[in-house]
Design a protein around this motif. Structure first.
Motif, PDB file in Angstrom:
ATOM      1  N   ARG A  87       0.747  -0.942  -0.057  1.00 54.00           N
ATOM      2  CA  ARG A  87       0.004   0.192   0.137  1.00 54.00           C
ATOM      3  C   ARG A  87       0.697   1.442   0.124  1.00 54.00           C
ATOM      4  NH1 ARG A  87      -4.190   0.886  -2.328  1.00 54.00           N
ATOM      5  NH2 ARG A  87      -2.909   2.858  -2.869  1.00 54.00           N
ATOM      6  N   VAL A  88       1.945   1.317   0.923  1.00 56.49           N
ATOM      7  CA  VAL A  88       2.825   2.439   0.691  1.00 56.49           C
ATOM      8  C   VAL A  88       3.428   2.626  -0.372  1.00 56.49           C
ATOM      9  CG1 VAL A  88       5.090   3.251   1.929  1.00 56.49           C
ATOM     10  CG2 VAL A  88       3.167   2.364   3.399  1.00 56.49           C
ATOM     11  N   ALA A  89       3.956   1.414  -0.956  1.00 55.84           N
ATOM     12  CA  ALA A  89       4.603   1.589  -2.553  1.00 55.84           C
ATOM     13  C   ALA A  89       3.557   2.104  -3.622  1.00 55.84           C
ATOM     14  CB  ALA A  89       5.210   0.349  -2.935  1.00 55.84           C
ATOM     15  N   LEU A  90       2.264   1.619  -3.565  1.00 54.61           N
ATOM     16  CA  LEU A  90       1.468   2.027  -4.440  1.00 54.61           C
ATOM     17  C   LEU A  90       0.837   3.370  -4.298  1.00 54.61           C
ATOM     18  CD1 LEU A  90      -1.138  -0.898  -4.521  1.00 54.61           C
ATOM     19  CD2 LEU A  90       0.524  -0.005  -6.522  1.00 54.61           C
ATOM     20  N   ASN A  91       1.048   4.003  -2.925  1.00 57.59           N
ATOM     21  CA  ASN A  91       0.675   5.536  -2.465  1.00 57.59           C
ATOM     22  C   ASN A  91       1.787   6.186  -3.281  1.00 57.59           C
ATOM     23  OD1 ASN A  91      -1.885   4.896  -1.281  1.00 57.59           O
ATOM     24  ND2 ASN A  91      -0.907   5.027   0.399  1.00 57.59           N
ATOM     25  N   LEU A  92       2.935   5.896  -3.106  1.00 58.28           N
ATOM     26  CA  LEU A  92       4.229   6.488  -3.481  1.00 58.28           C
ATOM     27  C   LEU A  92       4.260   6.708  -5.156  1.00 58.28           C
ATOM     28  CD1 LEU A  92       6.829   5.417  -1.005  1.00 58.28           C
ATOM     29  CD2 LEU A  92       6.087   7.735  -1.247  1.00 58.28           C
TER      30      LEU A  92
END
Length: 188
Positions: A87-92
């Motif tokens: 989720r963090v990677a997709l948000n970035l």
């Protein structure tokens, strides 16, 4: 009457749990194990989302920097640590895509097989470019669902959790993405 299957309702333990606790208390080797365990998948997801190896490397690095900062506050049991990392990677990735003013061409494509015939190599390269272009044309949520399930091998339940949607909603996203890709690539 048979007893209900309780194994299906019991969540699987987080394989990162022990390393998270150790890393939160300063064990650098524990954090290194977490990075080793997840870096390739996070980088691959970012590269497929952004079409840029350099941007993917930056996103992967930022993902793990954020993870390191959150370790002391991590609450086990809500979600797997790997789900949160995705989720963090997709948000970035979404942040980077929003900042782009124009479509960036695909760069740093994998090198073609040097032993392949030139016409076959050209054909494969053109096909790969058409597929990548069709993927980029998908709405963001459909593209993310497809990347997580098809390219990253996440189960529907895992991908739904990463995207914050129900499994039914994820399956709908996947169906629409596949339908749109088929329509875009029908002439191929």
């Amino acid at each position: 009457m048979t007893a209900p299957d309780t194994a299906a309702s019991v969540p699987h333990p987080d394989p990162d749990a022990a390393d998270i606790v150790r890393a939160a208390h300063g064990d650098q080797q524990a954090f290194a194990r977490i990075v080793d365990r997840h870096l390739d998948r996070i980088h691959r997801l970012a590269w497929r989302s952004l079409d840029s190896r350099a941007d993917a490397e930056e996103v992967a690095q930022e993902t793990f920097l954020r993870a390191f900062g959150q370790l002391p506050d991590w609450t086990p049991g809500k979600a797997r640590f790997s789900t949160w990392l995705y989720r963090v990677a997709l948000n970035l990735c979404q942040d980077r895509l929003r900042r782009r003013r124009e479509q960036v061409p695909v760069e740093d494509l994998d090198l073609a097989d040097p032993g392949a015939a030139p016409d076959r190599t050209l054909e494969q390269d053109q096909r790969r470019q058409r597929v990548e272009q069709a993927l980029r044309a998908l709405p963001q949520r459909q593209r993310e669902a497809l990347l997580l399930c098809h390219f990253e091998g996440q189960s529907n339940a895992q991908a739904a959790q990463v995207l914050g949607v129900s499994v039914d909603a994820l399956e709908s996203l996947l169906a629409r993405a596949r339908r749109q890709l088929r329509a875009e690539l029908a002439h191929d």
